[in-house]
Design a protein around this motif. Sequence first.
Motif, short mmCIF file in Angstrom:
data_model
loop_
_atom_site.label_atom_id
_atom_site.label_comp_id
_atom_site.label_asym_id
_atom_site.label_seq_id
_atom_site.Cartn_x
_atom_site.Cartn_y
_atom_site.Cartn_z
N GLU A 111 89.95 77.43 66.60
CA GLU A 111 91.34 76.96 66.74
C GLU A 111 91.79 76.21 65.50
O GLU A 111 92.91 76.38 65.02
N GLN A 112 90.91 75.35 64.96
CA GLN A 112 91.24 74.64 63.73
C GLN A 112 91.48 75.62 62.58
O GLN A 112 92.42 75.47 61.79
N MET A 113 90.61 76.62 62.47
CA MET A 113 90.71 77.59 61.39
C MET A 113 92.01 78.38 61.48
O MET A 113 92.72 78.57 60.48
N ALA A 114 92.36 78.84 62.69
CA ALA A 114 93.60 79.60 62.87
C ALA A 114 94.83 78.73 62.58
O ALA A 114 95.78 79.17 61.92
N LYS A 115 94.80 77.48 63.09
CA LYS A 115 95.94 76.58 62.89
C LYS A 115 96.15 76.25 61.42
O LYS A 115 97.28 76.18 60.93
N ALA A 116 95.04 76.05 60.68
CA ALA A 116 95.15 75.75 59.25
C ALA A 116 95.73 76.90 58.46
O ALA A 116 96.20 76.71 57.34
N ASN A 117 95.71 78.10 59.02
CA ASN A 117 96.25 79.27 58.34
C ASN A 117 97.55 79.76 58.97
O ASN A 117 97.89 80.93 58.91
#
Length: 962
Positions: free
Chosen positions: A742-748
Amino acid sequence: MADDSDMPDADAVDEQHRQYPNRPKNVHKTLPFHDLFITLFNLLDENRKKPGRPAIARRKQGPHGRTNPSPHEVRRSIIEKFIGRWRKEVGNDFYPALRLILPDKDRDRAMYGLKEKAIGKLLVRVLKIDKNSEDGFNLLNWKLPGQKATAAMAGDFAGRCFDVISKRPMRTTVGDMSIAEVNEELDKLSFMSKDEDQLPVFQNFYQRMNAEEMMWLIRIILRQMKVGATEKTFLDIWHPDAETLFNVSSSLRRVCWELYDTRIRLDGENSAISLMQCFQPQLAAFQMHSFDKIASRMKPTEDDDAFWVEEKLDGERMQLHMVEGDSIPGGFRFNFWSRKAKDYTYLYGDSFKSEESALTRHIKNAFDPGVRNIILDGEMITWDMDVDHIVPFGTLKTAALSEQKNLFSDDSGQRPVYRVFDCLYLNDQPLTSFTLRDRRKALERSITSIPRRLEIHTYTEAHTAAEIEPLLRQVVAEASEGLVIKSPRSMYRLNERNDDWIKVKPEYMTEYGEALDCVIIGGYYGSGHRGGTLSSFLCGLRVDQIQIKKGALPMKCYSFFKVGGGFSKDDYKEIWHHTEGKWHKWDPKKPPNEFIELGGHAENRQYERPDVWIRADQSVVVSVKAASVSVSDEFRMNETLRFPRFTKLRLDKDWKSALSISEFVELKNSAELEKKQKETEFRIDESRRKKARTKKKPLVVAGSEVLKTAYGGPETKIFEGLAFFILTESLRPEKKSKAELEQMAKANGAQIVQRESTTDNLIIIADRPLLKVTSLQKHGKHNIVRPIWLFDCIRQAEADFGRPNLLLPYEPNRHMYFLKPDDQFQTEGNVDQYSDSYVRDVTADDHGLDFGALSSFMFRSVTIYLDKAPIHGSDQMLQQRSAEPALDLARNAVRFGGGKVTDDLNDTTITHVIVGQDRSRLKTIRETISRRTRLPRIVTRNWIDQSWREKTLLDEERFLPT
């Protein structure tokens, strides 16, 4: 034509019909047995022997730029063709064939109890040859080089059988036995224990098979196929959920009879472990070189940096199932299975009232009254009550059989003890998706330790890498196997070997000096690629003059240890060159006691008996290093080296200057004193480690935690305008929790949601068949995408300078967990005929290259720094090239062998510094690394070249720069 598969008795048929009401039926006879090796085994074996190529060499420019397929693709194609032919010509019941293809995974057929020697004796009788003839000798002494046998046959028993049978075949063409008939005969063989009963079965095989068929049949009986494809590959091609079902059931029958239609997927209920169904346990990953790296792989969070350190037990992995039942004697029924799914219930007991059980009759008070059913995971070890200490694994079955007869339960002798370290099922609830910490709570509330019978395995909670080494030193001092490091935040992953559990074995000891110089007194012939030659050696300690009895010769030695690791081909040749013609065959009736004494009881000292022996004054001295010294009655010294490894041949020494008994005793006493001093220096502060943590933590389902550590990867706008509903963690290309994804998707650029909707911009992500995922599949309104698509998109966006709106199109095999039928055609257009994307850069992962399966995967614990000579000049392209191309080849070899390469000499994980022809920077390098706790080894590139060539890590001292 009717199905000709095995015909069990009426009761078995009724039970199978009840358990598998929808079992598939074959509409034609099974294929001939020879089709297995002609169209499957031989083709896979040929493909296995072909050298592989890096995936980067197969990169394409477009749909028509494809080069030759990779070995992985060829392997899958061979298997797919065979399975496709079976479905077309036989039917949907693949079980008769699969149990012959994967005989080591077939739990429904009993063990044959036949090893190479017993089969050799049967074949001697079947072929009617003299056991003392050349061929008879070759069959009964298959590890020894035959008088005229080819080198390829030496050490390969099935190959040796082929060599002998082909001289006197009953058939010169392939036989007429079907796969079903072979299964029927093998079932008979599995219930026979006497030679006279087994002989007619082998005679039938010999009359109806040619030599090549007999060779493959013998490999099936020995469960030693080695055709170059794993069960994972076969199961995955048979059905997408086959591996999952096999992991929770260990049953090929169930896999074939429940998952015969690829359109019907496994539901969530059947993908979990269940009572009285043997599952494939989680395994520990191999040790990484740096303790710092091990601690970081435990995935600490801001408020929880703990990891658990357990002693690695020298026993047999065992799962215990217990279920309540009114009709069961004693109220509860037990089952025990080993890691390889062998049923040991007959040995350890099926109920509390089983009078001949080695365990269950002693553990009634171990279970809390509220426990109705439970599944435990642990290790069965042997405990010596007289010395109150664990003893080696090899004594376990003997101890269990002895305890079965011990009706009075006296506290003497050796007995099995079950050490439990996990609870996976409790009162109808699977616990594998919960964290280890919460599974441990369930274990401690359900079980009370019964000393020296059933005990909860203890662990030490640690927080820093510095706490690992003192614990490792402690277990080495106690002659233990090593350590297992576990993350308390991890879930239980069936049949996986990942970084949640990491096993750490002791480094080679230095307390005895760099190495011990001992004389070779015996040799053992090897098998496989070392067949027909001496592959390991028995080494001894020289008897001192003061210990020599009257009449004994001065070169007498006591056996001390066996060593087979670390030798190169040149080492073997050198040893043979200096000892050729001096070896004698060991005669157990006339042992050379005037030269050598072996371990065991005084009246029969024949333990670790070598195939051949040599006098000390005609032998050579070798240097070895080891992890520790442990007690053992297998050797005359009553001690032996643990994990011995050859370092070099000492041609500068003769037997008179090799290590003697008194010198070793003096060395050992000095080493033990030094070790105690070091243990005092490194003793852990118990009060700090055991500091109470009063804050109680609720049950946490693994993967649902909220991370407080900031995402540190690439940040683009690739997912802008999209909503992500992420349901599970990522399993590949790397393991990341749900929160991390979720962090990875949100950061992108993505928006994160926690429920599905009908909006067009919703993307659902999942990698495992959780209940919610299965429900969405059945609903069929949404595609479900694997997390690897996120990684691919971010990697591609980063390569394209982060330009938005460049989402990768879905690839059906790589990216899609579940695909709606309407979208099938569209996604298939995104890849070529080989399932490769037209727009995404190719990587090694695309072609399923599993470097862990390669025999050359010896560099997995190695991190190297290459010291290249500086290049002078202003040409930028020239600066990027190596002055020594050989160093670049060394870099590639380490990477392909699973190792890592760094360009930063200050990297603390470096294990080896590789120097080239220019040695001008040696002094600076040594100064830079001299202050480190663990010094990297400085070696020439020849260390990499020769280790790769020999498929084993050679001792570094032979490759030091001059």
